[in-house]
Enzyme design. Structure first.
Site, PDB file in Angstrom:
ATOM      1  N   LYS A  84       3.019   2.688   9.227  1.00  0.00           N
ATOM      2  CA  LYS A  84       4.271   3.128   8.600  1.00  0.00           C
ATOM      3  C   LYS A  84       4.650   4.547   9.027  1.00  0.00           C
ATOM      4  CE  LYS A  84       4.974  -0.549   5.914  1.00  0.00           C
ATOM      5  NZ  LYS A  84       6.119  -1.448   6.090  1.00  0.00           N
ATOM      6  N   GLU A 106      11.610   3.059  -0.521  1.00  0.00           N
ATOM      7  CA  GLU A 106      10.996   2.048  -1.380  1.00  0.00           C
ATOM      8  C   GLU A 106       9.594   1.774  -0.845  1.00  0.00           C
ATOM      9  OE1 GLU A 106      10.933   0.140   2.057  1.00  0.00           O
ATOM     10  OE2 GLU A 106      12.809   1.081   1.449  1.00  0.00           O
ATOM     11  N   SER A 372      -2.763  -3.149  11.359  1.00  0.00           N
ATOM     12  CA  SER A 372      -1.659  -2.306  10.897  1.00  0.00           C
ATOM     13  C   SER A 372      -2.082  -1.190   9.948  1.00  0.00           C
ATOM     14  CB  SER A 372      -0.596  -3.178  10.224  1.00  0.00           C
ATOM     15  OG  SER A 372      -1.179  -3.965   9.197  1.00  0.00           O
TER      16      SER A 372
HETATM   17  C1  LIG Z   1      -1.055  -1.968   6.170  1.00  0.00           C
HETATM   18  C2  LIG Z   1       0.237  -2.730   6.132  1.00  0.00           C
HETATM   19  N1  LIG Z   1       0.445  -3.697   7.043  1.00  0.00           N
HETATM   20  C3  LIG Z   1       1.588  -4.419   7.040  1.00  0.00           C
HETATM   21  C4  LIG Z   1       2.567  -4.214   6.084  1.00  0.00           C
HETATM   22  C5  LIG Z   1       3.782  -5.087   6.117  1.00  0.00           C
HETATM   23  O1  LIG Z   1       4.932  -4.421   6.491  1.00  0.00           O
HETATM   24  P1  LIG Z   1       5.636  -4.696   7.886  1.00  0.00           P
HETATM   25  O2  LIG Z   1       5.802  -6.171   8.014  1.00  0.00           O
HETATM   26  O3  LIG Z   1       6.895  -3.946   7.803  1.00  0.00           O
HETATM   27  O4  LIG Z   1       4.726  -4.169   8.959  1.00  0.00           O
HETATM   28  C6  LIG Z   1       2.389  -3.217   5.115  1.00  0.00           C
HETATM   29  C7  LIG Z   1       3.411  -2.946   4.103  1.00  0.00           C
HETATM   30  O5  LIG Z   1       3.257  -2.192   3.200  1.00  0.00           O
HETATM   31  C8  LIG Z   1       1.193  -2.459   5.144  1.00  0.00           C
HETATM   32  O6  LIG Z   1       0.945  -1.503   4.235  1.00  0.00           O
END
Ligand SMILES: Cc1ncc(COP(=O)(O)O)c(C=O)c1O
Length: 386
Positions: A84, A106, A372
């Site tokens: 993020k 948000e 992620s």
């Molecule tokens: C660690 C992590 N991975 C994935 C996501 C999913 O979001 P996005 O699909 O925008 O990557 C989030 C959302 O809070 C997250 O905290």
């Protein structure tokens, strides 16, 4: 392609009062985002403050166990713990160059809120975070982190008290405060230009990963797998691989408990076309168009919609979208921790689970999994479950 659309998806389905800030943002993107000045500042922040480039990590033990060559792109190693921060630092920089003083956002899992609070502190801006009251309860460590970073958190009690409701409340707030406030949208969804802006800022993931993979192996991966909530880490991980037709792009949605008819977070697999949060996309909804409650064990995937570029990539057939259920994700969470010493976010565990669950079909292949974020925030959820 029509401006702001990916195939049939995207657009700007917003009240008239939201058009001025969207037009202002689109103009700022055209005039600022692609300049050498902005790109140099952004790359410097990513290097000095986020720790980029993030590592590409092989998983020797899991690869031996499964017969699949598993590689991780380590967004969990970023400052503040997830992908993020790439987006929020980029948007904060743009907002400051636009003369804005407040970052409004948000958050679901809290990772976006922490990332915006971090960027706001760095840029000397005020930070307001809307968060569903249910998420405030289940992601308590991130609520504390946001407070320490100086953000004001506004719990949202309406609807299912999760991300969907937080976005509604934040969009309403933006209407009232647009002159000094930038809405730092946390995922590659919402009205144009947000899906494009967030994609451009997260594309650093695939830009790095593609080069790192070539440098390490002399070839491209057979597949890239990433979890899909709103879609920002996945679109960032896919973007520079889209022209490489030999590379499968696999987006992993959350199937919830996996039982027939259960609440899930898989609008690309189980939803239908409709309009939510200013975009035409695929949604979990009734035949009458009422939004259905979503569910995933991973709070960051708990969203009944999806960014329009993913709906477009599904429509064109360039990317495939699959589902993983809560217990499969928990199994992947546990295996990565025990076999490689890495505790992944429950969201990212869905992307890894796809490679593990499909090992028989992926024998000998090289799979790049976008990790992620890290799982520290999920200790309360996994306690007693693994
Ligand atoms: C660690 C992590 N991975 C994935 C996501 C999913 O979001 P996005 O699909 O925008 O990557 C989030 C959302 O809070 C997250 O905290």
């Amino acid at each position: 392609m029509k401006k702001g659309y990916f195939g049939d998806f995207g657009g700007q389905f917003v009240p008239e009062l939201l058009m001025p800030p969207l037009i202002e943002l689109e103009r700022a993107m055209d005039e600022i985002l692609y300049t050498e000045d902005f790109q140099n500042d952004f790359k410097r922040l990513l290097k000095d403050n986020v720790g980029r480039p993030s590592a590409l990590t092989p998983c020797p033990n899991l690869s031996k166990d499964t017969g699949v060559n598993i590689w991780l792109k380590r967004e969990d190693l970023n400052h503040s713990g997830a992908h993020k921060i790439n987006n929020t630092l980029g948007q904060a920089l743009l907002a400051r160059k636009m003369g804005k003083k407040v970052l409004l956002t948000e958050t679901g899992a809290g990772m976006n809120g922490v990332a915006v609070a971090t960027a706001a502190a760095m840029m000397d801006m005020k930070c307001l975070v809307y968060m569903g009251a249910k998420d405030v309860e289940r992601q308590e460590p991130n609520v504390r982190r946001m407070e320490v970073l100086g953000a004001e958190i506004i719990p949202v009690e309406s609807g299912t008290r999760t991300l969907k409701d937080a976005i509604n409340a934040a969009l309403r707030r933006w209407i009232a405060t647009q002159s000094d406030t930038h809405y730092c949208f946390g995922t590659a969804a919402g009205p144009h230009p947000f899906p494009l802006l967030v994609r451009e800022l997260q594309a650093v993931i695939s830009e790095e990963a593609r080069q790192q993979f070539l440098d390490r192996t002399g070839r491209l991966p057979d597949a890239v797998s990433a979890c899909v909530g709103g879609g920002s880490n996945a679109i960032g991980a896919f973007h520079h691989f889209v022209p490489d037709e030999s590379v499968r792009l696999v987006g992993v949605e959350a199937a919830g408990s996996g039982e027939e008819g259960c609440h899930n977070s898989a609008p690309l697999n189980l939803g239908t076309e409709g309009v939510l949060h200013g975009m035409r996309t695929r949604l979990l909804q009734t035949d009458e168009g009422q939004i259905l409650p979503s569910h995933s064990i991973a709070p960051g995937l708990d969203y009944p919609g999806v960014g329009p570029e993913h709906a477009g990539l599904q429509q064109s057939g360039r990317a495939e979208y699959v589902t993983i259920n809560d217990s499969q994700a928990l199994n992947a969470f546990k295996l990565l921790a025990r076999r490689e010493g890495i505790i992944p976010a429950l969201e990212s565990s869905h992307a890894l689970a796809w490679a593990l669950e499909n090992a028989d079909d992926l024998q000998g292949q090289h799979i790049l999994v976008n990790l992620s974020g890290r799982g520290d925030k999920d200790m309360g959820i996994v306690a007693g479950l693994i």
